[in-house]
Write a protein that holds these residues in place. Structure first.
Motif, PDB file in Angstrom:
ATOM      1  N   THR A  14       0.747  -1.103  -0.150  1.00 31.87           N
ATOM      2  CA  THR A  14      -0.076  -0.147  -0.013  1.00 31.87           C
ATOM      3  C   THR A  14       0.928   1.231   0.125  1.00 31.87           C
ATOM      4  O   THR A  14       2.056   1.124   0.201  1.00 31.87           O
ATOM      5  N   MET A  19      -1.424   8.639  -2.090  1.00 28.24           N
ATOM      6  CA  MET A  19      -2.411   7.783  -2.182  1.00 28.24           C
ATOM      7  C   MET A  19      -2.430   7.349  -3.895  1.00 28.24           C
ATOM      8  O   MET A  19      -3.191   6.457  -4.243  1.00 28.24           O
ATOM      9  N   MET A  22      -1.054   3.988  -4.987  1.00 29.79           N
ATOM     10  CA  MET A  22      -1.973   2.755  -5.032  1.00 29.79           C
ATOM     11  C   MET A  22      -2.098   2.128  -6.259  1.00 29.79           C
ATOM     12  O   MET A  22      -2.633   2.722  -7.193  1.00 29.79           O
ATOM     13  N   LYS A  27      -6.009  -2.147  -5.268  1.00 27.89           N
ATOM     14  CA  LYS A  27      -7.297  -1.883  -4.995  1.00 27.89           C
ATOM     15  C   LYS A  27      -8.273  -3.035  -5.413  1.00 27.89           C
ATOM     16  O   LYS A  27      -9.270  -3.371  -4.325  1.00 27.89           O
ATOM     17  N   HIS A  43      -5.824   2.517  11.844  1.00 27.50           N
ATOM     18  CA  HIS A  43      -4.829   3.123  10.889  1.00 27.50           C
ATOM     19  C   HIS A  43      -5.284   2.836   9.497  1.00 27.50           C
ATOM     20  O   HIS A  43      -5.174   3.736   8.425  1.00 27.50           O
ATOM     21  N   SER A  44      -5.534   1.777   8.894  1.00 29.54           N
ATOM     22  CA  SER A  44      -5.744   1.051   7.716  1.00 29.54           C
ATOM     23  C   SER A  44      -7.269   1.589   7.257  1.00 29.54           C
ATOM     24  O   SER A  44      -7.457   1.690   6.205  1.00 29.54           O
ATOM     25  N   TYR A  46      -8.521   4.545   7.125  1.00 28.31           N
ATOM     26  CA  TYR A  46      -8.324   5.700   6.266  1.00 28.31           C
ATOM     27  C   TYR A  46      -8.101   5.320   4.940  1.00 28.31           C
ATOM     28  O   TYR A  46      -8.858   6.017   4.217  1.00 28.31           O
ATOM     29  N   LEU A  47      -7.211   4.378   4.980  1.00 30.42           N
ATOM     30  CA  LEU A  47      -7.033   3.955   3.422  1.00 30.42           C
ATOM     31  C   LEU A  47      -8.137   3.280   2.838  1.00 30.42           C
ATOM     32  O   LEU A  47      -8.575   3.724   1.602  1.00 30.42           O
ATOM     33  N   HIS A  50     -10.722   5.844   2.014  1.00 32.02           N
ATOM     34  CA  HIS A  50     -10.363   6.651   0.672  1.00 32.02           C
ATOM     35  C   HIS A  50     -10.563   5.961  -0.612  1.00 32.02           C
ATOM     36  O   HIS A  50     -10.913   6.738  -1.476  1.00 32.02           O
ATOM     37  N   ASP A  87       0.897  -1.242   7.768  1.00 34.62           N
ATOM     38  CA  ASP A  87       0.547   0.271   7.887  1.00 34.62           C
ATOM     39  C   ASP A  87       0.578   1.088   6.917  1.00 34.62           C
ATOM     40  O   ASP A  87       0.165   1.952   6.259  1.00 34.62           O
ATOM     41  N   ALA A  88       1.820   0.942   6.239  1.00 37.39           N
ATOM     42  CA  ALA A  88       2.226   1.516   5.021  1.00 37.39           C
ATOM     43  C   ALA A  88       3.152   0.598   3.991  1.00 37.39           C
ATOM     44  O   ALA A  88       4.160  -0.098   4.987  1.00 37.39           O
TER      45      ALA A  88
END
Length: 282
Positions: A14, A19, A22, A27, A43-44, A46-47, A50, A87-88
């Motif tokens: 991710t 963003m 991605m 996706k 945390h995820s 938010y992803l 989005h 997380d990222a």
């Protein structure tokens, strides 16, 4: 028609900040998997919002015990598709997930990587240091004595070195690197990659330390340090006279002793002279 298959563990990269990084495939996998295993579901979230992804999430972090690993494996064996995210960036790179992936292989469960952004590669490609071979060291120990010992172990590493570091330890880390690697060793600081306040700066360790120490903004955010290996330390940091004396002394003295004499005579960091002598030897 979805390309997500049952009983497959997808390792999904991710974005690390932007963003727009991605991938369409990521996706699709996240939107169509039965379950997402996330390092931090809050945390995820938010992803997911989005990208309007509504797949159920379960927590899977470094403190997750064997029971959580077994639970996810059982879901896979029941025919569920599972997407693992951190997380990222790319999962498992200084992030949790190894026990799950290792046991999935042991049980004959298909593991499918869905590549994307990695902070290591992102930093390396912009660092301006040799990239044909490198060593990733992850996070250094938090305590000073352990960190100094870890740095001493890689002080003579020829490959480019890559480290993650926490912002509240960056000054202490750079100071310890100066002592372990020499003040003139080149380093690139890559901070907040792909984000609004992205910073990529290359300098000597001593100069970078001074800059970071005097700028509180550089002591914030996610940080990657890319340090040149000893094989590539520029000989130009030593004068012709210093190099000549070092080359003469090393014929009759051990490198460490010769380095101390030359460093004292020309007011140079001992580590820099020693690195030069190692280069001659190699």
């Amino acid at each position: 028609m979805s390309s997500v298959l049952p009983s497959v563990l997808y390792i999904v990269a991710t974005p690390i900040g932007n963003m727009a990084d991605m991938t369409p495939r990521a996706k699709e996998i996240l939107a169509n998997a039965d379950i997402i295993a996330a390092e931090d579901t809050r945390h995820s979230a938010y992803l997911m919002r989005h990208f309007d992804i509504r797949t159920p999430m379960l927590a899977y972090h470094e403190h997750a015990g064997e029971s959580q690993t077994r639970k996810l494996l059982e879901l896979l064996e029941e025919g569920k598709s599972l997407a693992l995210i951190s997380d990222a960036g790319t999962p498992l790179i200084s992030d949790p997930g190894y026990p799950l992936v290792a046991e999935a292989h042991a049980r004959g469960i298909k593991v499918c990587p869905v590549p994307g952004v990695s902070a290591i590669i992102t930093a390396l490609c912009a660092a301006g240091l040799p990239t044909h071979t490198f060593a990733f060291e992850g996070f250094l120990p938090a305590k000073a004595a352990a960190r100094q010992k870890a740095l001493a172990l890689v002080a003579e590493e020829k490959r480019t070195l890559v480290f993650y570091e926490a912002p509240h330890r960056i000054v202490e880390c750079l100071s310890d690197m100066c002592e372990a690697f020499g003040h003139s060793r080149r380093v690139t600081l890559a901070r907040e990659l792909t984000k609004t306040f992205e910073t990529i700066r290359q300098n000597s360790l001593a100069e970078l330390l001074e800059w970071v120490r005097n700028d509180d903004n550089q002591q914030k955010g996610e940080i990657v340090l890319v340090v040149e290996g000893v094989e590539y330390v520029a000989q130009s940091t030593l004068s012709d006279d210093a190099r000549s004396l070092a080359a003469l002394l090393v014929d009759v003295l051990p490198p460490k002793k010769a380095s101390k004499i030359v460093a004292s005579h020309y007011d140079l960091p001992t580590r820099d002279v020693y690195d030069f002598l190692l280069g001659l030897k190699n």
